[in-house]
Design a protein around this motif. Sequence first.
Motif, PDB file in Angstrom:
ATOM      1  N   MET A   1       0.845  -1.171   0.000  1.00 33.78           N
ATOM      2  CA  MET A   1       0.000   0.000   0.000  1.00 33.78           C
ATOM      3  C   MET A   1       0.895   1.239   0.000  1.00 33.78           C
ATOM      4  O   MET A   1       1.830   1.326   0.781  1.00 33.78           O
TER       5      MET A   1
ATOM      6  N   LEU B   1       2.350   5.061   0.551  1.00 30.12           N
ATOM      7  CA  LEU B   1       2.339   5.970   1.693  1.00 30.12           C
ATOM      8  C   LEU B   1       1.202   6.967   1.578  1.00 30.12           C
ATOM      9  O   LEU B   1       0.906   7.443   0.484  1.00 30.12           O
ATOM     10  N   PRO B   2       0.565   7.326   2.688  1.00 31.48           N
ATOM     11  CA  PRO B   2      -0.423   8.402   2.653  1.00 31.48           C
ATOM     12  C   PRO B   2       0.259   9.698   2.189  1.00 31.48           C
ATOM     13  O   PRO B   2       1.454   9.896   2.409  1.00 31.48           O
ATOM     14  N   VAL B   3      -0.502  10.568   1.581  1.00 32.08           N
ATOM     15  CA  VAL B   3       0.050  11.790   0.992  1.00 32.08           C
ATOM     16  C   VAL B   3       0.824  12.618   2.018  1.00 32.08           C
ATOM     17  O   VAL B   3       1.931  13.079   1.737  1.00 32.08           O
ATOM     18  N   LEU B   4       0.278  12.803   3.200  1.00 33.35           N
ATOM     19  CA  LEU B   4       0.954  13.613   4.210  1.00 33.35           C
ATOM     20  C   LEU B   4       2.271  12.964   4.645  1.00 33.35           C
ATOM     21  O   LEU B   4       3.297  13.635   4.744  1.00 33.35           O
ATOM     22  N   ALA B   5       2.264  11.662   4.887  1.00 32.45           N
ATOM     23  CA  ALA B   5       3.491  10.955   5.281  1.00 32.45           C
ATOM     24  C   ALA B   5       4.526  11.038   4.161  1.00 32.45           C
ATOM     25  O   ALA B   5       5.719  11.228   4.415  1.00 32.45           O
ATOM     26  N   GLN B   6       4.072  10.914   2.923  1.00 32.09           N
ATOM     27  CA  GLN B   6       4.983  11.001   1.781  1.00 32.09           C
ATOM     28  C   GLN B   6       5.603  12.399   1.692  1.00 32.09           C
ATOM     29  O   GLN B   6       6.809  12.542   1.484  1.00 32.09           O
ATOM     30  N   HIS B   7       4.790  13.418   1.878  1.00 29.47           N
ATOM     31  CA  HIS B   7       5.274  14.797   1.820  1.00 29.47           C
ATOM     32  C   HIS B   7       6.306  15.061   2.923  1.00 29.47           C
ATOM     33  O   HIS B   7       7.381  15.624   2.670  1.00 29.47           O
TER      34      HIS B   7
ATOM     35  N   ASP C   1       5.093   1.279   0.878  1.00 25.70           N
ATOM     36  CA  ASP C   1       5.005   1.897   2.201  1.00 25.70           C
ATOM     37  C   ASP C   1       6.376   2.314   2.744  1.00 25.70           C
ATOM     38  O   ASP C   1       6.551   2.489   3.941  1.00 25.70           O
TER      39      ASP C   1
ATOM     40  N   TYR D   1       7.068   2.637   6.694  1.00 23.49           N
ATOM     41  CA  TYR D   1       5.974   3.304   7.399  1.00 23.49           C
ATOM     42  C   TYR D   1       4.885   2.303   7.758  1.00 23.49           C
ATOM     43  O   TYR D   1       4.509   1.466   6.948  1.00 23.49           O
TER      44      TYR D   1
ATOM     45  N   LEU E   1       1.100   2.302   8.594  1.00 22.73           N
ATOM     46  CA  LEU E   1      -0.086   3.141   8.498  1.00 22.73           C
ATOM     47  C   LEU E   1      -0.931   3.079   9.769  1.00 22.73           C
ATOM     48  O   LEU E   1      -1.431   4.098  10.242  1.00 22.73           O
TER      49      LEU E   1
ATOM     50  N   GLY F   1       1.175   4.968  12.452  1.00 21.95           N
ATOM     51  CA  GLY F   1       1.767   6.248  12.041  1.00 21.95           C
ATOM     52  C   GLY F   1       3.231   6.357  12.430  1.00 21.95           C
ATOM     53  O   GLY F   1       3.735   7.443  12.702  1.00 21.95           O
TER      54      GLY F   1
END
Length: 115
Positions: A1, A3-9, A40, A67, A69, A72
């Motif tokens: 899966m 990375l979420p956008v915020l974690a990626q940023h 991830d 990461y 998810l 966090g």
Amino acid sequence: MPLPVLAQHLARNRLAAYCEQRYPPELRESVRLDLRFEDDAVVLYESRPSPQHAGQWIHLDIARFRYNLGSGTWLLDAPSFGGHSAWRQYSHRPERELRRLLALLDEDAEGVFWS
């Protein structure tokens, strides 16, 4: 899966800054540190000019930040040379902040990242 956008940023900003400061600008024609995203995780890798092929670069994976998810948090993995997997878990404690794992990477207590 992925990375979420915020974690990626956040990872891109923190790790790109680390890559920029790791080697001085005058060395960047002979060695570079960069990152790539894989599902991830974020892989930090070193690049150097190929001694056999002019104009080409060879890449060596240095570290992977994985990461989780659900929590966090991040874990630091080291390359596994010769094992069944390409990576082995290095950090024993999940961390919310990448800077703590970057400190482990710089410390390199086991000599698996920079030696």
